[in-house]
Write an enzyme that holds these catalytic residues in place. Structure first.
Site, mmCIF file in Angstrom:
data_model
loop_
_atom_site.group_PDB
_atom_site.id
_atom_site.type_symbol
_atom_site.label_atom_id
_atom_site.label_comp_id
_atom_site.label_asym_id
_atom_site.label_seq_id
_atom_site.Cartn_x
_atom_site.Cartn_y
_atom_site.Cartn_z
ATOM 1 N N SER A 197 7.663 3.865 5.486
ATOM 2 C CA SER A 197 8.901 4.207 4.793
ATOM 3 C C SER A 197 8.663 4.192 3.293
ATOM 4 O O SER A 197 7.609 4.600 2.841
ATOM 5 C CB SER A 197 10.041 3.269 5.186
ATOM 6 O OG SER A 197 11.271 3.824 4.798
ATOM 7 N N HIS A 242 5.099 -7.301 -0.468
ATOM 8 C CA HIS A 242 4.841 -8.584 -1.106
ATOM 9 C C HIS A 242 5.528 -8.660 -2.465
ATOM 10 O O HIS A 242 5.942 -7.645 -3.026
ATOM 11 C CB HIS A 242 3.331 -8.777 -1.277
ATOM 12 C CG HIS A 242 2.569 -8.752 0.023
ATOM 13 N ND1 HIS A 242 1.905 -9.855 0.507
ATOM 14 C CD2 HIS A 242 2.367 -7.763 0.928
ATOM 15 C CE1 HIS A 242 1.336 -9.544 1.656
ATOM 16 N NE2 HIS A 242 1.596 -8.275 1.936
ATOM 17 N N ASP A 277 0.867 -1.166 0.000
ATOM 18 C CA ASP A 277 0.000 0.000 0.000
ATOM 19 C C ASP A 277 0.911 1.225 0.000
ATOM 20 O O ASP A 277 1.899 1.270 0.748
ATOM 21 C CB ASP A 277 -0.868 0.037 1.255
ATOM 22 C CG ASP A 277 -1.961 -1.015 1.260
ATOM 23 O OD1 ASP A 277 -1.977 -1.873 0.361
ATOM 24 O OD2 ASP A 277 -2.809 -0.975 2.177
#
Length: 296
Positions: free
Chosen positions: A262, A161, A98
């Site tokens: 981050s 991911h 995200d």
């Protein structure tokens, strides 16, 4: 206007934000927050999360758990199954996390393979990855390809991911600083990503195409974990910086997580282009199209 909105507007003031998040003892503050965020005390947890909510739009409705032992436990939360569908099309590379899309575009053909952290602020991949043979081979493969900067804010889901079916072949950990990586700092600190702690993930798709992901740590809880490497990569890490791997991932399978918000830098060789609607400022979710193979 409620107090939370007022605090969020105050935090967006560029000069104040830069002062509060960068003109401080960053390393000491980061070590302190790493300790403080793990305190398992209901009062500390609740007070910390109340402050967090005041400055961000924290949404826990998708979290697998409904209660947390500590602030850190909430930072690294997992999601309910199925809330991030993975685009399964063979010509699509999905977002690994995200994020808010930052600078993106074409990697330079010049010897340093120049890209941008913000408008007017270029940085060379030679500085980001170093001068060793593996880095130089990857840079040669990436020239003329595509790059995307993905910024994870503190309130977002912090796991990342695999953007496609691939193998993680090697990790190089680079020690460094813990500058904030928000847009305000990116417009003021040259070569910021090259200064901060980061891990270069050397990847290869099933058809042999090389890819590169670079998770970049930042101020406060500057630590990252990789499923393939059973140690926390942070300022306290004292192990080898070259970490051979042979970890196979299916598209969308979890590779690791940040212990705070981050940035992840994504680099591909020629043959890919940005997916529709992917541009600076675009909000994207893990599993949504990020890059597509260009027609032959």
């Amino acid at each position: 206007m409620n107090i939370s909105r007022q605090l969020q507007r105050l935090a967006l003031n560029e000069d104040l934000n830069f002062l509060l998040t960068n003109r401080v003892p960053r390393a000491a503050l980061t070590r302190f927050m790493g300790w403080f965020s793990r305190i398992r005390n209901p009062w500390v947890r609740d007070a910390s999360m109340a402050v967090w909510r005041a400055f961000t739009e924290l949404d826990l409705s998708e979290a697998k758990k409904t209660s947390f032992h500590s602030l850190h436990d909430c930072f690294v939360r997992e999601l309910k199954p199925g809330v991030r569908p993975i685009d399964a099309r063979a010509d699509v590379m999905v977002s690994p996390c995200d994020a808010i899309v930052g600078a993106c575009g074409r990697i330079g053909d010049d010897p340093t393979a120049q890209v941008f952290q913000a408008k007017g602020f270029p940085y060379p991949l030679t500085d980001l990855l170093g001068p060793d043979a593996r880095a130089l081979e990857m840079i040669d493969a990436l020239r003329g390809g595509s790059y995307v900067t993905l910024r994870l804010t503190s309130s977002m889901y912090h796991h990342f991911h695999a953007p496609d079916s691939l193998t993680l072949e090697h990790v190089t950990f680079h020690c460094g600083d813990t500058w904030n990586v928000n847009p305000i700092a990116l417009k003021r600190i040259e070569h910021l990503f090259c200064k901060n702690e980061r891990a270069a993930l050397y990847l290869r798709q099933d058809d042999g195409t090389p890819l590169l992901l670079v998770p970049v740590a930042a101020i406060l809880v500057a630590s990252m974990r990789l499923r393939a490497v059973d140690v926390a990569l942070n300022a306290q890490y004292r192990g080898p910086h070259e970490l051979p791997c042979n970890a196979r991932y299916g598209k969308g399978q979890e590779m690791g997580w940040f212990e705070h918000g981050s940035t992840i830098l994504v680099f591909t060789p020629p043959g890919f282009h940005l997916a529709d609607s992917v541009d600076a400022g675009h909000r994207i979710r893990m599993g949504e199209p990020l890059l597509k193979r260009s027609p032959a």
